[in-house]
Motif scaffolding. Sequence first.
Motif, short mmCIF file in Angstrom:
data_model
loop_
_atom_site.label_atom_id
_atom_site.label_comp_id
_atom_site.label_asym_id
_atom_site.label_seq_id
_atom_site.Cartn_x
_atom_site.Cartn_y
_atom_site.Cartn_z
N VAL A 131 6.27 1.10 -11.19
CA VAL A 131 6.00 -0.35 -10.88
C VAL A 131 4.82 -0.75 -11.96
N GLN A 132 4.78 -2.08 -12.10
CA GLN A 132 3.83 -2.37 -13.24
C GLN A 132 2.59 -2.61 -12.64
N VAL A 133 1.50 -2.59 -13.42
CA VAL A 133 0.03 -2.84 -13.05
C VAL A 133 0.27 -4.39 -12.27
N GLY A 134 -0.65 -3.95 -11.07
CA GLY A 134 -0.74 -5.44 -10.23
C GLY A 134 0.50 -5.57 -9.38
N GLY A 135 1.31 -4.47 -9.24
CA GLY A 135 2.59 -4.51 -8.55
C GLY A 135 1.85 -3.75 -7.21
N SER A 136 3.00 -3.87 -6.25
CA SER A 136 2.82 -3.15 -4.79
C SER A 136 4.13 -2.28 -4.55
N LEU A 137 3.78 -1.31 -3.82
CA LEU A 137 4.56 -0.35 -3.36
C LEU A 137 4.25 -0.12 -1.91
N ARG A 138 5.20 0.44 -0.87
CA ARG A 138 4.99 0.99 0.17
C ARG A 138 5.69 2.14 0.68
#
Length: 122
Positions: free
Chosen positions: A12-19
Amino acid sequence: QVQLVESGGGSVQVGGSLRLSCAISTSIYGTYIAWFRQAPRKEREGIACIKPRGNTGYSDSAKGRFTISQDKSKNTLYLQMNSLKDEDSAMYYCAAHFLGPPPLAAGSYKYWGQGTQVTVSS
């Protein structure tokens, strides 16, 4: 024997989200369950923990950006990660069967999953 299986990692890119999710093979009622992470050449770091009644604890690096939760009906632990940074890149592990305090110490848990990789890039 408790088995834990993590999923949801990725790039994921910086500032993104993951669950992230952690499926646990037995009832998670009891005391703490937790998320840890380990980057190359660094010690395993406790980042979030939760009790059956929902009381949570976070490391300073996770506060305000990460949220730990659980679904007892599914025996599943979650970690919502927002505003991801480069330094969040690591292998993420869930841990269960709390042995004693402190709840964010790696030595406080008996069972561990195999981990899911999170890579954050700019």
